[in-house]
Structure formats: C-alpha cells, structure tokens
Design an enzyme around this catalytic site. Structure first.
Site: not given
Ligand SMILES: *Cc1c(COP(=O)(O)O)cnc(C)c1O
Length: 421
Positions: A142, A219, A244-245, A393
C-alpha cells in the site's frame, strides 16, 4: 473451515438459484439486517474500504453524547475513556487477530502507527547490530507503507530492499528468502494485498524473516475482521491494522497496533507524547516511556472514533471469525463464478489469486475501461472501487453482504462493461 466448492452454474437462471440457495443456507445471513442501508437496493462492494455502519452504533453514539460526554464530562476520562484504547485493543486481539491481552492498543491513524512502529523496530535492530540497515518491502505494498519506509530510510540512514511482485499476486516465500539477510533490520508486508487480494502466508514469511535475524511488521488493514489472524501463534512481532474497513469503525476511525509482549520493553517510538509517558498526570520534567502498550500512544486517545468498532467486534465475537472466513470464501468464490459466466465473455479478467486459500475478502476484475465502468456503477448505486491498472475491486464484507446483492452487482458490472465496450 472452508466450504465444499459450489457446483458450477451453467445458465443465467442457475446463478439466481445458486445465490438463493447460498443465502438460504448462510448461517450469518441474519447479520445483514443489522447494518444501516441494508434495506435499500444499493449494492455495496466496498466494505473493504469503508464498512457500513452497524445500526447499534447509532444508538451508541446518542447514548455517548447524552450520558457519557454530556453527563460525565471530564470525569469520563477517569471513569472509562483512559482505558478504552486498551480494552478495545484487547477485544480486537481476542476476536480478530489472535492476540492475548496486553499486546493490542487503539492509537493514531494507520499511517502514524506504522511510522512509529517501523521506526521503533528499525532503531532497535540497528542499535543491536549496526550492519542491519535495510528495510524490506514489496513494490505493490500500500502506498502509505512504501512512502513511510522511504521516509524512515532517509531519516535514519537506512536502505530499502524492494521485492518486485506481480500486481495480481503478492509476496511468496522464495521472494522473501532472496531479499532478507544479515543486513535486514525490518520487513514490512501486508497480510492481504490491497490491490489483488493476495493472502500472504504470515507464519512462513515471519519465520523466514526471523531466520535472517529480522523483525517483521504485518499490515493487517485488509485482513482484520475478515480473515483469521493468529498473531501470537504465528510469532508475529508487530502488526498494525485499520478499523474502518472490515471492523466498520467509520470514516477515519483510529487504527490498532499489536506488539508482542517479548518486544514491548525494548521498542521506543519516536512521537514521545504525554499519553505514552510512565505517569501521565505526573507532568514530570522528562519523558520516560510507560510499561506495556501505553508507550506506543502519543496524545489524547480519539475516543469518539472508537465507538462504532465496538459494535462490529461484538458481532464478530457472536459470529466467530472462522464462520466469517467461510462466508467470505463462499462470497468470493461466487463472485468468481459469476465473473466467468457473465463477464469473461466481455473480455473481463480476474487479477486476484484463483485459489481461495491464497485470497482474502476481495476480488479484483480487470478490463481497460474499468475506470469508466466504476463511474457508471456509482451513478447507479452499485459501489465497487477502482485501482490502477484497470482494476475494479469487489469487496465482499461477510457480515453485511448477501449472495443476491452480489449477483445484482455482477449483472450491473456486466451491463456497464457492455456499454463502454
Ligand atoms: C487502508 C490502508 C491503509 C490506510 O492508512 P490510513 O492511515 O488509515 O489512511 C494503510 N495500509 C493498508 C494496507 C491499507 O489497506
């Protein structure tokens, strides 16, 4: 843990029947109604980027405003808020990342926690052995992870050792083995690759890093809450993840950090604020880090941002992370099957690992016009996201996504691809 493969569907109506059958047999189907917006026809394929709000959270926010903030005012800090980063951290440890208590804390943003802990690990390793100057990271990690590594290497006189990976895959054991050695200080890897959904073998890659004398930071942004993680059992050193995912903490909710007990006393993070000091309210003349996980905090904990994730953690505890993973696999397998049936004839490919054992909770579809396809879908209340190169995605959050919703979305993707051709 994994379900038996679903029999292949052979016609368009078969996909409907299959979706209906999978929904009817889904032991987690009832959780979907507990999310705001699930009653609408909107198709949400981005729960891996920003999860839906749990309905229980609306009530929790109101109660917090009226009773805790409004009623207790500053007393709230002594009564509960000071401990909240640790109690919620332990709950994440217990329900989602396989960590015994006292090793997980809610802190700053993911980026800031990554910075603090990569730097702490680098400095520690370099102090023990000055030859260890390399940070190993893959080119498809990322952006924030890569940018931080660049900055830390520059700041500390370190070097970066890049691992080249295919954007449809992720880091494998042989690649890591070739990259680590006696100069490696820290390895920074993602459990689930944000672009391809590739699921890394944490235990093996951690062992390879340790055999080279390196520390490894995982991560967990795209795995926490959807893929079982066993930080303690896999001998993970350090981990950071988003809330928050798949943990539905809401936009910008603070991240969590895991530091194994065995490393806590030796690691010193660079943002030395009063909340990480040994005695917060002594207001002493010099900084002395607290024992345990408190030393990884810096400033006043973002309490308001920690409210929502508690409702999802309760649901994960109720559902069980293994059941969640089983549904996640069934959802991605169904999306792959629908892709083959509806989208492959239109020239759409799959830029994710084909085996569910090597894939997290999302599937990336590739076509040169996917940016335009995504724009059209958003206008029609079908919400995936777009990632270069040409990747659409599909994030399938197991607690809030149904098979029927997935099929509706796949049909809309096919319609949009056909339009833009
Ligand atoms: C989402 C995500 C981040 C986000 O970092 P923030 O500081 O919360 O913006 C970092 N790393 C990975 C792998 C992610 O998926």
């Amino acid at each position: 843990m994994t379900r038996t493969a679903t029999p292949p569907a052979t016609g368009p109506d078969d996909l409907d029947r299959l979706a209906a059958r999978l929904d009817a047999a889904d032991p987690l189907a009832g959780f979907r109604d507990r999310f705001v917006g699930s009653e609408t026809s909107l198709v949400y394929f981005d729960g891996n980027s920003l999860g839906r709000p749990p309905r229980a959270t609306l009530e929790r926010w109101e109660r917090f405003g009226l009773e805790e903030w409004g009623g207790r005012l500053i007393r709230g800090w002594d009564e509960s808020w000071m401990e909240l980063p640790f109690t919620i951290g332990d709950e994440i440890g217990r329900t989602a990342i396989g960590a015994a208590s006292g090793q997980t804390v809610i802190g700053d943003s993911t980026t800031v926690l990554l910075y603090k802990l990569i730097r702490a690990a680098f400095d520690h390793q370099h102090a023990i052995d000055p030859r260890r100057v390399e940070i190993v990271v893959d080119r498809d990690n990322f952006p924030t992870d890569r940018y931080l590594v660049e900055g830390i290497a520059a700041e500390r006189g370190g070097r970066i050792r890049w691992i080249d990976v295919d954007t449809a895959a992720g880091v494998e054991a042989d690649q890591l083995r070739a990259a680590v050695g006696r100069e490696t200080a820290v390895v920074v890897l993602s459990h689930v690759a944000y672009r391809s959904g590739h699921l890394a073998d944490v235990e093996t890659l951690t062992r390879i890093s340790h055999d080279a004398g390196a520390l490894v930071l995982w991560d967990l942004c795209h795995s926490a809450g959807s893929v079982p993680v066993e930080c303690d059992a896999w001998r993970v050193d350090i981990a950071v993840g988003c809330t928050y995912k798949y943990l539905n903490g809401g936009p910008g909710s603070p991240a969590f950090a895991y530091v194994a007990h065995r490393h806590q006393a030796a690691l010193a993070q660079p943002i030395q604020g009063w909340m990480g000091a040994a005695d917060v309210f002594a207001m002493g003349p010099r900084y002395r880090p607290a024992d345990g996980m408190r030393r990884f905090l810096s400033g006043t904990p973002p309490i308001v941002g920690m409210l929502a994730m508690q409702d999802t953690l309760a649901m994960i505890a109720e559902a069980g992370i293994d059941e969640i993973r089983a549904k996640s696999i069934a959802l991605t397998e169904f999306a792959v099957e629908a892709t083959e049936e509806l989208l492959a004839p239109l020239g759409v490919g799959i830029a994710s690992p084909r085996s569910p054992a090597h894939r997290g909770g999302h599937v990336t579809l590739s076509h040169p016009r996917m940016r335009e396809v995504t724009r059209r879908l958003w206008e029609r209340d079908v919400i995936p996201d777009y990632r270069d190169p040409g990747g659409l995605r599909i994030g399938l959050s197991p607690l809030s996504t149904s098979f029927a919703e997935t099929l509706t979305g796949m049909r809309e993707i096919a319609r949009a691809v056909a339009e833009v051709g």
